[in-house]
Design an enzyme around this catalytic site. Structure first.
Site, PDB file in Angstrom:
ATOM      1  N   CYS A   7       0.838  -1.199   0.000  1.00 31.93           N
ATOM      2  CA  CYS A   7       0.000   0.000   0.000  1.00 31.93           C
ATOM      3  C   CYS A   7       0.873   1.249   0.000  1.00 31.93           C
ATOM      4  O   CYS A   7       1.997   1.231   0.513  1.00 31.93           O
ATOM      5  CB  CYS A   7      -0.904   0.049   1.235  1.00 31.93           C
ATOM      6  SG  CYS A   7      -2.112  -1.275   1.361  1.00 31.93           S
ATOM      7  N   ASP A   8       0.323   2.322  -0.544  1.00 29.41           N
ATOM      8  CA  ASP A   8       0.984   3.616  -0.459  1.00 29.41           C
ATOM      9  C   ASP A   8      -0.066   4.711  -0.565  1.00 29.41           C
ATOM     10  O   ASP A   8      -1.048   4.561  -1.303  1.00 29.41           O
ATOM     11  CB  ASP A   8       2.019   3.795  -1.569  1.00 29.41           C
ATOM     12  CG  ASP A   8       2.901   5.002  -1.328  1.00 29.41           C
ATOM     13  OD1 ASP A   8       3.872   4.877  -0.555  1.00 29.41           O
ATOM     14  OD2 ASP A   8       2.595   6.078  -1.871  1.00 29.41           O
TER      15      ASP A   8
END
Length: 233
Positions: A86-87
């Site tokens: 995730c980012d």
């Protein structure tokens, strides 16, 4: 039983999964984010910038693949893993904002954000490392098909409306140092919660991991999210 390996050290993402009944394994990637974005720009947007929703997906993908390629020793032989990267970044006036460089940068961010709205983008990427069986054909080369060995992702985007903070509130919040550790210099599930007046979209996406989007991605590789729930003692 499938296990979820979170390619992130974010306490908020881990807490989100735990609250949803999932106790993830955790491994941190060693991705050079700036280099990954430069490479993606050269490949996909040589004459401009990546769209914010694409930039976070690029980084989520890089983190997931990095962890998948460098599993911790105690997981090196595991055949039941799905890796999640995730980012998150905040888009404000066309600019993309990750974590502030320092306290002064965080103050400047809040002075620009207060009383206004921005869009929090969170990229999600899955790498299916589960062992194939005779009844599950591998995905076709060059595709993101369902099944063992699949890779797929998507971005959650949520509009965030910020309160009109006073200078004293900005200074007090930055002094806690919480804004220095998070994309966009704010949280919705911590000390920054009172400074977010409302959102349009998924609350969990603002925290850093969209549970509805994760459910949809897992369904594409035939992993119902409830099968990841930690058994209750």
């Amino acid at each position: 039983m499938t296990r979820l390996l979170l390619a992130s050290a974010s306490p908020a993402r881990r807490a989100t999964l735990r609250a949803a009944g999932i106790e993830p394994l955790v491994a941190t990637s060693s991705v050079d984010e700036d280099a990954a974005l430069v490479a993606a720009r050269e490949r996909f947007a040589p004459d401009g910038e990546l769209e914010p929703a694409d930039a976070v997906l690029v980084l989520a993908q890089a983190k997931a693949h990095d962890v998948a390629a460098h599993l911790p020793d105690d997981l090196a032989d595991a055949d039941d893993l799905v890796v999640l990267g995730c980012d998150s970044m905040l888009e404000l006036d066309g600019d993309v904002l990750g974590k502030p460089r320092d306290a002064d940068d965080a103050v400047a961010r809040w002075q620009a954000m207060r009383g206004r709205s921005g869009t929090l983008h969170t990229g999600h990427w899955l790498v299916d490392l589960r062992e194939s069986d005779e009844d599950t054909p591998p995905p076709r080369p060059g595709t993101l098909g369902a099944g063992r060995g699949a890779v797929l992702g998507a971005t959650s985007s949520t509009v965030v409306h910020f309160a009109d903070l006073t200078d004293d509130e900005v200074a007090a919040y930055v002094a806690t140092r919480e804004p220095l550790a998070v994309a966009g210099a704010f949280t919705i599930d911590g000390l920054g919660g009172p400074f977010v007046e409302r959102i349009e979209g998924d609350h969990h996406g603002v925290v850093g991991l969209s549970l509805p989007l994760l459910r949809a991605l897992l369904a594409q590789i035939e992993v119902p999210i409830h099968t990841l729930w930690t058994p209750q003692q």
